[in-house]
Design a protein around this motif. Structure first.
Motif, PDB file in Angstrom:
ATOM      1  N   ALA A  46       0.928  -1.195  -0.341  1.00  0.00           N
ATOM      2  CA  ALA A  46       0.128  -0.277  -0.242  1.00  0.00           C
ATOM      3  C   ALA A  46       0.617   1.563  -0.094  1.00  0.00           C
ATOM      4  CB  ALA A  46      -0.749  -0.054   1.335  1.00  0.00           C
ATOM      5  N   TYR A  47       0.043   2.244  -0.371  1.00  0.00           N
ATOM      6  CA  TYR A  47       0.563   3.155  -0.405  1.00  0.00           C
ATOM      7  C   TYR A  47       0.764   4.200   1.153  1.00  0.00           C
ATOM      8  CZ  TYR A  47       2.477   8.077  -1.675  1.00  0.00           C
ATOM      9  OH  TYR A  47       2.877  10.043  -1.217  1.00  0.00           O
ATOM     10  N   THR A  48       1.101   3.878   2.128  1.00  0.00           N
ATOM     11  CA  THR A  48       0.618   4.447   3.655  1.00  0.00           C
ATOM     12  C   THR A  48       1.593   5.420   4.088  1.00  0.00           C
ATOM     13  OG1 THR A  48       2.219   3.444   4.089  1.00  0.00           O
ATOM     14  CG2 THR A  48       1.379   2.194   4.449  1.00  0.00           C
ATOM     15  N   ALA A  49       2.309   6.434   2.960  1.00  0.00           N
ATOM     16  CA  ALA A  49       2.578   7.910   3.804  1.00  0.00           C
ATOM     17  C   ALA A  49       1.255   8.767   3.773  1.00  0.00           C
ATOM     18  CB  ALA A  49       3.039   8.672   2.668  1.00  0.00           C
ATOM     19  N   VAL A  50       1.010   8.652   4.945  1.00  0.00           N
ATOM     20  CA  VAL A  50      -0.067  10.230   4.929  1.00  0.00           C
ATOM     21  C   VAL A  50      -0.625  11.047   4.847  1.00  0.00           C
ATOM     22  CG1 VAL A  50      -2.202   9.911   6.431  1.00  0.00           C
ATOM     23  CG2 VAL A  50      -0.912   7.887   6.656  1.00  0.00           C
ATOM     24  N   ASP A  51       0.389  11.707   4.937  1.00  0.00           N
ATOM     25  CA  ASP A  51       0.165  12.457   5.043  1.00  0.00           C
ATOM     26  C   ASP A  51       0.776  13.892   3.522  1.00  0.00           C
ATOM     27  OD1 ASP A  51      -0.164  14.733   7.767  1.00  0.00           O
ATOM     28  OD2 ASP A  51       2.223  14.078   8.146  1.00  0.00           O
ATOM     29  N   LYS A  52       1.804  12.870   2.888  1.00  0.00           N
ATOM     30  CA  LYS A  52       2.193  12.955   1.609  1.00  0.00           C
ATOM     31  C   LYS A  52       1.107  12.506   0.297  1.00  0.00           C
ATOM     32  CE  LYS A  52       7.499  11.723   2.267  1.00  0.00           C
ATOM     33  NZ  LYS A  52       8.671  11.229   1.370  1.00  0.00           N
ATOM     34  N   ALA A  53      -0.194  11.491   1.586  1.00  0.00           N
ATOM     35  CA  ALA A  53      -0.985  11.286   0.202  1.00  0.00           C
ATOM     36  C   ALA A  53      -1.836  12.406  -0.051  1.00  0.00           C
ATOM     37  CB  ALA A  53      -1.308  10.530   1.332  1.00  0.00           C
ATOM     38  N   GLU A  54      -1.792  13.992   0.550  1.00  0.00           N
ATOM     39  CA  GLU A  54      -2.876  14.927   0.779  1.00  0.00           C
ATOM     40  C   GLU A  54      -2.429  15.271  -0.769  1.00  0.00           C
ATOM     41  OE1 GLU A  54      -5.706  15.085   2.031  1.00  0.00           O
ATOM     42  OE2 GLU A  54      -4.995  13.662   2.910  1.00  0.00           O
ATOM     43  N   ASP A  55      -0.828  15.126  -0.821  1.00  0.00           N
ATOM     44  CA  ASP A  55      -0.294  16.306  -2.196  1.00  0.00           C
ATOM     45  C   ASP A  55      -0.196  15.190  -3.396  1.00  0.00           C
ATOM     46  OD1 ASP A  55       0.205  18.668  -1.573  1.00  0.00           O
ATOM     47  OD2 ASP A  55       1.286  17.524   0.291  1.00  0.00           O
ATOM     48  N   ASN A  56       0.108  13.744  -3.081  1.00  0.00           N
ATOM     49  CA  ASN A  56       0.554  13.055  -4.362  1.00  0.00           C
ATOM     50  C   ASN A  56      -0.806  12.305  -4.489  1.00  0.00           C
ATOM     51  OD1 ASN A  56       3.019  14.096  -4.357  1.00  0.00           O
ATOM     52  ND2 ASN A  56       3.769  12.285  -2.845  1.00  0.00           N
ATOM     53  N   LYS A  57      -1.713  12.374  -4.969  1.00  0.00           N
ATOM     54  CA  LYS A  57      -3.185  11.665  -4.859  1.00  0.00           C
ATOM     55  C   LYS A  57      -3.182  11.391  -6.023  1.00  0.00           C
ATOM     56  CE  LYS A  57      -6.375  15.335  -2.391  1.00  0.00           C
ATOM     57  NZ  LYS A  57      -6.835  16.032  -2.658  1.00  0.00           N
ATOM     58  N   GLU A  58      -2.727  11.065  -6.965  1.00  0.00           N
ATOM     59  CA  GLU A  58      -2.522  10.315  -8.209  1.00  0.00           C
ATOM     60  C   GLU A  58      -1.669   8.972  -8.027  1.00  0.00           C
ATOM     61  OE1 GLU A  58      -1.724  10.529 -12.725  1.00  0.00           O
ATOM     62  OE2 GLU A  58      -2.104  12.301 -11.788  1.00  0.00           O
ATOM     63  N   THR A  66      -3.798  17.419  19.805  1.00  0.00           N
ATOM     64  CA  THR A  66      -3.767  17.142  17.974  1.00  0.00           C
ATOM     65  C   THR A  66      -3.519  18.770  17.883  1.00  0.00           C
ATOM     66  OG1 THR A  66      -4.936  15.243  18.169  1.00  0.00           O
ATOM     67  CG2 THR A  66      -4.805  16.335  15.693  1.00  0.00           C
ATOM     68  N   GLU A  67      -3.939  19.037  17.981  1.00  0.00           N
ATOM     69  CA  GLU A  67      -3.881  20.518  17.301  1.00  0.00           C
ATOM     70  C   GLU A  67      -2.640  21.825  17.773  1.00  0.00           C
ATOM     71  OE1 GLU A  67      -7.898  19.403  17.137  1.00  0.00           O
ATOM     72  OE2 GLU A  67      -6.626  20.095  19.236  1.00  0.00           O
ATOM     73  N   GLU A  68      -1.854  21.076  19.061  1.00  0.00           N
ATOM     74  CA  GLU A  68      -0.655  21.348  19.059  1.00  0.00           C
ATOM     75  C   GLU A  68       0.378  20.850  17.610  1.00  0.00           C
ATOM     76  OE1 GLU A  68      -0.468  21.814  23.502  1.00  0.00           O
ATOM     77  OE2 GLU A  68      -2.092  20.771  23.298  1.00  0.00           O
ATOM     78  N   TYR A  69       0.059  19.678  17.279  1.00  0.00           N
ATOM     79  CA  TYR A  69       0.505  18.963  16.716  1.00  0.00           C
ATOM     80  C   TYR A  69      -0.010  18.989  14.661  1.00  0.00           C
ATOM     81  CZ  TYR A  69       4.365  16.077  14.410  1.00  0.00           C
ATOM     82  OH  TYR A  69       4.864  15.117  15.026  1.00  0.00           O
ATOM     83  N   PRO A  70       0.494  20.387  14.762  1.00  0.00           N
ATOM     84  CA  PRO A  70      -0.342  20.206  13.104  1.00  0.00           C
ATOM     85  C   PRO A  70      -0.155  19.591  12.516  1.00  0.00           C
ATOM     86  CG  PRO A  70       0.856  22.025  13.534  1.00  0.00           C
ATOM     87  CD  PRO A  70       0.306  21.480  14.774  1.00  0.00           C
ATOM     88  N   THR A  71      -0.874  18.721  11.688  1.00  0.00           N
ATOM     89  CA  THR A  71      -0.184  17.563  10.921  1.00  0.00           C
ATOM     90  C   THR A  71      -0.491  18.295   8.813  1.00  0.00           C
ATOM     91  OG1 THR A  71      -1.549  16.362  10.836  1.00  0.00           O
ATOM     92  CG2 THR A  71       0.752  15.707  11.485  1.00  0.00           C
ATOM     93  N   ARG A  72      -0.071  17.757   8.271  1.00  0.00           N
ATOM     94  CA  ARG A  72      -1.053  17.655   6.556  1.00  0.00           C
ATOM     95  C   ARG A  72      -2.004  17.164   6.261  1.00  0.00           C
ATOM     96  NH1 ARG A  72      -3.081  19.284   2.436  1.00  0.00           N
ATOM     97  NH2 ARG A  72      -2.917  19.886   0.568  1.00  0.00           N
ATOM     98  N   ASN A 111     -16.175   7.090   6.555  1.00  0.00           N
ATOM     99  CA  ASN A 111     -16.544   8.220   6.253  1.00  0.00           C
ATOM    100  C   ASN A 111     -15.005   9.141   6.273  1.00  0.00           C
ATOM    101  OD1 ASN A 111     -17.623  10.834   5.736  1.00  0.00           O
ATOM    102  ND2 ASN A 111     -17.483  11.007   8.013  1.00  0.00           N
ATOM    103  N   PRO A 112     -13.925   8.412   5.654  1.00  0.00           N
ATOM    104  CA  PRO A 112     -12.354   9.182   5.946  1.00  0.00           C
ATOM    105  C   PRO A 112     -12.281  10.806   5.995  1.00  0.00           C
ATOM    106  CG  PRO A 112     -12.523   7.966   3.871  1.00  0.00           C
ATOM    107  CD  PRO A 112     -14.031   7.407   5.015  1.00  0.00           C
ATOM    108  N   VAL A 113     -11.533  10.335   6.684  1.00  0.00           N
ATOM    109  CA  VAL A 113     -11.271  12.045   6.919  1.00  0.00           C
ATOM    110  C   VAL A 113     -10.251  12.481   5.954  1.00  0.00           C
ATOM    111  CG1 VAL A 113     -12.422  12.411   8.912  1.00  0.00           C
ATOM    112  CG2 VAL A 113     -10.313  11.872   8.670  1.00  0.00           C
ATOM    113  N   GLY A 114      -9.094  11.613   5.481  1.00  0.00           N
ATOM    114  CA  GLY A 114      -7.817  11.891   4.686  1.00  0.00           C
ATOM    115  C   GLY A 114      -7.942  11.276   3.399  1.00  0.00           C
ATOM    116  N   TYR A 115      -7.051  11.636   2.833  1.00  0.00           N
ATOM    117  CA  TYR A 115      -6.915  10.988   0.910  1.00  0.00           C
ATOM    118  C   TYR A 115      -7.039   9.736   1.272  1.00  0.00           C
ATOM    119  CZ  TYR A 115      -6.735  10.371  -3.928  1.00  0.00           C
ATOM    120  OH  TYR A 115      -7.265  10.338  -4.681  1.00  0.00           O
TER     121      TYR A 115
END
Length: 284
Positions: free
Chosen positions: A60-72, A237-243, A120-124
């Motif tokens: 799988a592609y598991t880079a959760v933050d990078k997935a938001e930018d590398n959607k394809e 969570t709000e004190e440690y922002p992630t993509r 109901n996923p909240v991320g890509y």
């Protein structure tokens, strides 16, 4: 039984292959250099020639933050790759197991999610894994979908190794304390998956080590068991922002696992203790 395991170079795939081999099964593990799962023709050809009795799809592609930018790329690996493997499994009438994630849920509330709860996923990343779940169910009549969370294994990077590495240079750390889930040792998980693939009890399962904790509590237990003097500050969570947005509630019920006669995994603390011991004795 001949089993094809994708994602052999990752934490879970590695342990699944070795667990199968320990049991005397004919297990073949593939990594990206062996098989590009996003190439439909290559997947069909490889699976047809190998002709396995079952496929356990861990890649799988598991880079959760990078997935938001590398959607394809994320979609290609997680959705198309799963689709091509499921199609190939159908061609040869092989059992098919897809490894999914707690990230298919939105993380709302405090109750454990049950297997029939509506994702109901909240991320890509979570969206692609949910789409892949639907692909598997639409293509095949008999399938396993196994949702896992917070995995750590000997082969690869994970939260435990990161914490131990940071402890070499830091005596105080801020760790998120309002995301709750179940740390899961891939060594334990692999045993369960090999049991499951040899059964006929198809469907959606949740499979994690028993018990729940926050990332901060997890970190504290890592340092306690490893004898490290590191102060852990629990932060929001709000004190440690992630993509990517992370679900705050990753609790998952294992009622279907237990109901179908599979043995629940050990408590996460017990599993972590064994894992740290295995890390110490790992050949460098």
């Amino acid at each position: 039984m001949k089993i094809l395991v994708t994602g052999y170079t990752g934490q879970l795939g590695y342990d699944v292959v070795h667990e199968g081999l320990r049991r005397g099964l004919d297990v073949i593990g593939t990594g990206l250099e062996d098989l590009d799962i996003t190439d439909e023709h290559a997947v069909s050809k490889y699976v047809m020639e190998l002709n396995p009795d079952a496929i356990i799809h861990c890649a799988a592609y598991t880079a959760v933050d990078k997935a938001e930018d590398n959607k394809e790329t994320c979609w290609d690996v997680n959705v198309n790759g799963t689709k091509y493997l499921a199609m190939a499994a159908k061609e040869i009438d092989a059992k098919f197991m897809f490894i999914s994630t707690d990230y298919v849920f939105d993380g709302m509330g405090e109750l454990p999610f049950i297997e029939t709860d509506k994702p109901n996923p909240v991320g890509y990343y979570g969206l692609t894994k949910y789409e892949a779940e639907q692909v598997v169910q639409s293509l095949l009549s008999e399938w396993f979908i196994v949702r896992i969370s917070w995995v750590f294994g000997l082969n690869g990077h994970n939260f435990v190794k990161t914490m131990l590495s940071l402890s070499e240079t830091r005596n105080e750390l801020n760790v998120v304390g309002d995301q709750i889930g179940s740390p899961t040792n891939t060594f334990d998980l692999a045993k369960l998956l090999v049991d499951m693939i040899q059964a006929e009890k198809y469907g959606i399962y949740h499979a994690t080590n028993e018990g729940f904790c926050s990332w901060a509590e997890f970190a504290k237990e890592i340092f306690r068991l490893a004898g490290k003097q590191v102060k852990v500050n629990s932060i929001a969570t709000e004190e440690y922002p992630t993509r990517a947005v992370r679900p705050k509630n990753s609790r998952m019920s294992k009622q279907k696992l237990i109901g179908n006669g599979f043995t629940p995994l050990p408590d996460w603390q017990d599993s972590l203790k064994r894992y740290l011991n295995a890390l110490k004795h790992e050949v460098k």
